[in-house]
Motif scaffolding. Structure first.
Motif, PDB file in Angstrom:
ATOM      1  N   GLY A 251     -25.969 -28.783  27.240  1.00 27.06           N
ATOM      2  CA  GLY A 251     -27.045 -29.678  27.668  1.00 27.06           C
ATOM      3  C   GLY A 251     -27.815 -30.230  26.483  1.00 27.06           C
ATOM      4  N   GLN A 252     -28.128 -29.333  25.560  1.00 27.24           N
ATOM      5  CA  GLN A 252     -28.895 -29.762  24.393  1.00 27.24           C
ATOM      6  C   GLN A 252     -28.102 -30.768  23.561  1.00 27.24           C
ATOM      7  OE1 GLN A 252     -31.879 -29.462  23.499  1.00 27.24           O
ATOM      8  NE2 GLN A 252     -31.759 -30.216  21.393  1.00 27.24           N
ATOM      9  N   SER A 253     -26.781 -30.504  23.416  1.00 27.41           N
ATOM     10  CA  SER A 253     -25.949 -31.432  22.637  1.00 27.41           C
ATOM     11  C   SER A 253     -25.932 -32.809  23.275  1.00 27.41           C
ATOM     12  CB  SER A 253     -24.520 -30.903  22.529  1.00 27.41           C
ATOM     13  OG  SER A 253     -24.529 -29.644  21.918  1.00 27.41           O
TER      14      SER A 253
ATOM     15  N   ALA B  85     -28.223 -34.077  25.282  1.00 24.83           N
ATOM     16  CA  ALA B  85     -29.559 -34.667  25.114  1.00 24.83           C
ATOM     17  C   ALA B  85     -29.720 -35.210  23.698  1.00 24.83           C
ATOM     18  CB  ALA B  85     -30.630 -33.620  25.403  1.00 24.83           C
ATOM     19  N   PHE B  86     -29.243 -34.438  22.741  1.00 25.79           N
ATOM     20  CA  PHE B  86     -29.323 -34.845  21.332  1.00 25.79           C
ATOM     21  C   PHE B  86     -28.591 -36.167  21.121  1.00 25.79           C
ATOM     22  CE2 PHE B  86     -27.700 -34.132  16.860  1.00 25.79           C
ATOM     23  CZ  PHE B  86     -28.893 -34.498  16.263  1.00 25.79           C
TER      24      PHE B  86
ATOM     25  N   PHE C  95     -30.517 -39.011  22.619  1.00 28.34           N
ATOM     26  CA  PHE C  95     -31.711 -39.373  21.847  1.00 28.34           C
ATOM     27  C   PHE C  95     -31.322 -40.083  20.556  1.00 28.34           C
ATOM     28  CE2 PHE C  95     -34.246 -36.085  24.240  1.00 28.34           C
ATOM     29  CZ  PHE C  95     -35.075 -37.015  24.823  1.00 28.34           C
ATOM     30  N   VAL C  96     -30.281 -39.593  19.902  1.00 30.99           N
ATOM     31  CA  VAL C  96     -29.849 -40.250  18.659  1.00 30.99           C
ATOM     32  C   VAL C  96     -29.404 -41.678  18.955  1.00 30.99           C
ATOM     33  CG1 VAL C  96     -28.113 -40.283  16.844  1.00 30.99           C
ATOM     34  CG2 VAL C  96     -29.239 -38.153  17.440  1.00 30.99           C
TER      35      VAL C  96
END
Lengths: 277, 156
Positions: B9-11, B13-14, B17-18
């Motif tokens: 999930g974090q990847s 989201a990252f 965002f990038v």
């Protein structure tokens, strides 16, 4: 500090995640005890970390987007000035560290720095405020809620693994698949020492994401742990808390900067040929 | 502490965002920065140029001033010369005119004297005749003595 039987329990509770996954009996839901949480397999998710991470990311992106919409080359306002200061700092760092041309590096570095900084900043919010607010909203006094996403290894690993894939992607894109593998095989001792090269280069390559993730996680986890311990000492916690928070401002900024810097350095390595031996 | 799906999930989201930052945040802000940098550089250059122009203009003004001074001195010189020339000319003219007038007056005076002499002569002749008549108490033939009287008058 809410009612706990012992300091150990207080800290243990603070270390628990709001975890959603498949429980031992096969049903899906939120873990209410540590045992339940630990029993969940890989396909579970930390709702608290993800929520805080996304919230902070959205705040950071929102502010920057707001500024970028109205960015003018005339006299900047206060907010634009602050945003420009950060962007310029990142841009200068990228320019002085990254020598190839890649449009992605700047935004990538900016996102990493600001987002990680925002997450780290949650460490300076007194340890109980956010969890108690979450518990109040959920009407569950025993709710697990971790406020600082970067004290979750999953979050830091998410960053590190993404960066790791970018390193591999750009290495192959710039040097070709053979060139990428050649770096492990023929470097640093030339082709006659191939096994030795592999033994040296492969672990150091794999260590990059691990060290990225663990460095950030370790620093912030330790910092938060100290805040928790300070929160246990009663009235004296106020000056102690203040002292540690002041010191921690340095750490959270430094760690965010370090993560950004190492990302840029690694990607620069991915874009340049190693010196011939 | 074990890894779970949060990492995925974090990847994601990252990455989002990038991408967002790359697409919407970075370009306008860096563009504004670059543009301001350019503006400032241009401004500084313009100031430099203006300073140079000012120096040039000042030098030029000083040169012109110097030249004007020289020229004005020349003009004054010339004017002075011309003035004295005019005065000389006027003097000459006045002298000539005076001489001419004097000569005219002299001539007139001479003429006047001549005329007076003529008149006097005539009167003297008449007086002489009448005197002679009185002396002689006889009438003298005026016509016969005309020659004699005229001769007498011209001797006066």
């Amino acid at each position: 500090m809410p009612e706990y039987e012992s300091g150990t329990e207080y800290i243990a509770h603070h270390l628990g995640f709001l975890k959603y996954g498949q429980k031992a009996d096969g049903s899906w839901g939120i873990a209410h005890t540590m045992e339940e949480a630990n029993a969940m397999g890989f396909w579970s998710i930390h709702l608290d970390s993800m929520f805080m991470s996304l919230l902070l990311g959205v705040i950071f992106m929102g502010v920057f987007y707001f500024v970028s919409r109205k960015a003018t080359s005339g006299i900047p306002g206060g907010l634009q000035n602050a945003v420009e200061f950060i962007v310029e700092m990142v841009q200068t760092t990228v320019k002085s560290t990254f020598f190839a041309r890649n449009e992605l590096i700047g935004p990538l570095a900016l996102t990493i720095f600001c987002w990680i900084f925002m997450m780290n900043l949650m460490d300076l919010v007194p340890v109980d405020w956010i969890p108690l607010t979450a518990a109040f909203i959920a009407q569950d006094s025993h709710l697990y809620f971790k406020a600082v996403p970067t004290t979750d290894l999953n979050i830091t690993a998410g960053f590190a693994i993404s960066v790791f894939f970018l390193i591999i992607f750009f290495s192959i894109k710039i040097k070709g698949f053979g060139g990428f593998l050649g770096e492990f095989a023929f470097h640093p001792f030339g082709k006659w020492a191939l096994p030795l090269n592999l033994i040296m280069e492969v672990p150091s390559f794999l260590a990059k994401p691990v060290s990225l993730a663990l460095r950030l996680y370790g620093n912030l986890f330790a910092g938060e742990m100290i805040f928790m311990v300070i929160a246990l000492v009663g009235l004296f916690q106020l000056p102690l808390h203040f002292a540690w928070a002041v010191f921690h401002i340095l750490i959270i900024t430094l760690q965010a900067y370090l993560f950004m810097m190492l990302t840029i350095v690694y990607l620069n390595q991915a874009h340049t040929e190693p010196e011939a031996h | 502490m074990n890894l779970n799906a949060t990492v995925i999930g974090q990847s994601i989201a990252f990455a989002v965002f990038v991408w967002f930052c790359l697409k919407y945040v970075w370009p306008p802000i860096t563009a504004a920065l670059a543009e301001r940098q350019k503006k400032i550089a241009d401004g500084l250059e313009a100031a430099d140029r203006a300073q140079r122009d000012l120096n040039l203009a000042q030098n030029k003004a000083a040169d012109e001033l110097r030249e004007a001074k020289v020229k004005s001195a020349e003009i004054i010189d010339m004017a002075n010369k011309r003035a004295s020339q005019i005065v000389d000319e006027a003097k000459d003219k006045a002298r000539d005119e005076g001489q001419r007038l004097m000569a005219g007056a002299q001539a007139e005076i001479e003429m006047e004297v001549q005329r007076a002499r003529e008149v006097l002569r005539a009167q003297v002749a008449a007086i002489a005749i009448s005197g002679a008549e009185k002396i002689l108490e006889a009438s003298v033939d005026q016509a016969a003595n005309e020659e004699l009287v005229k001769k007498l008058a011209s001797e006066l």
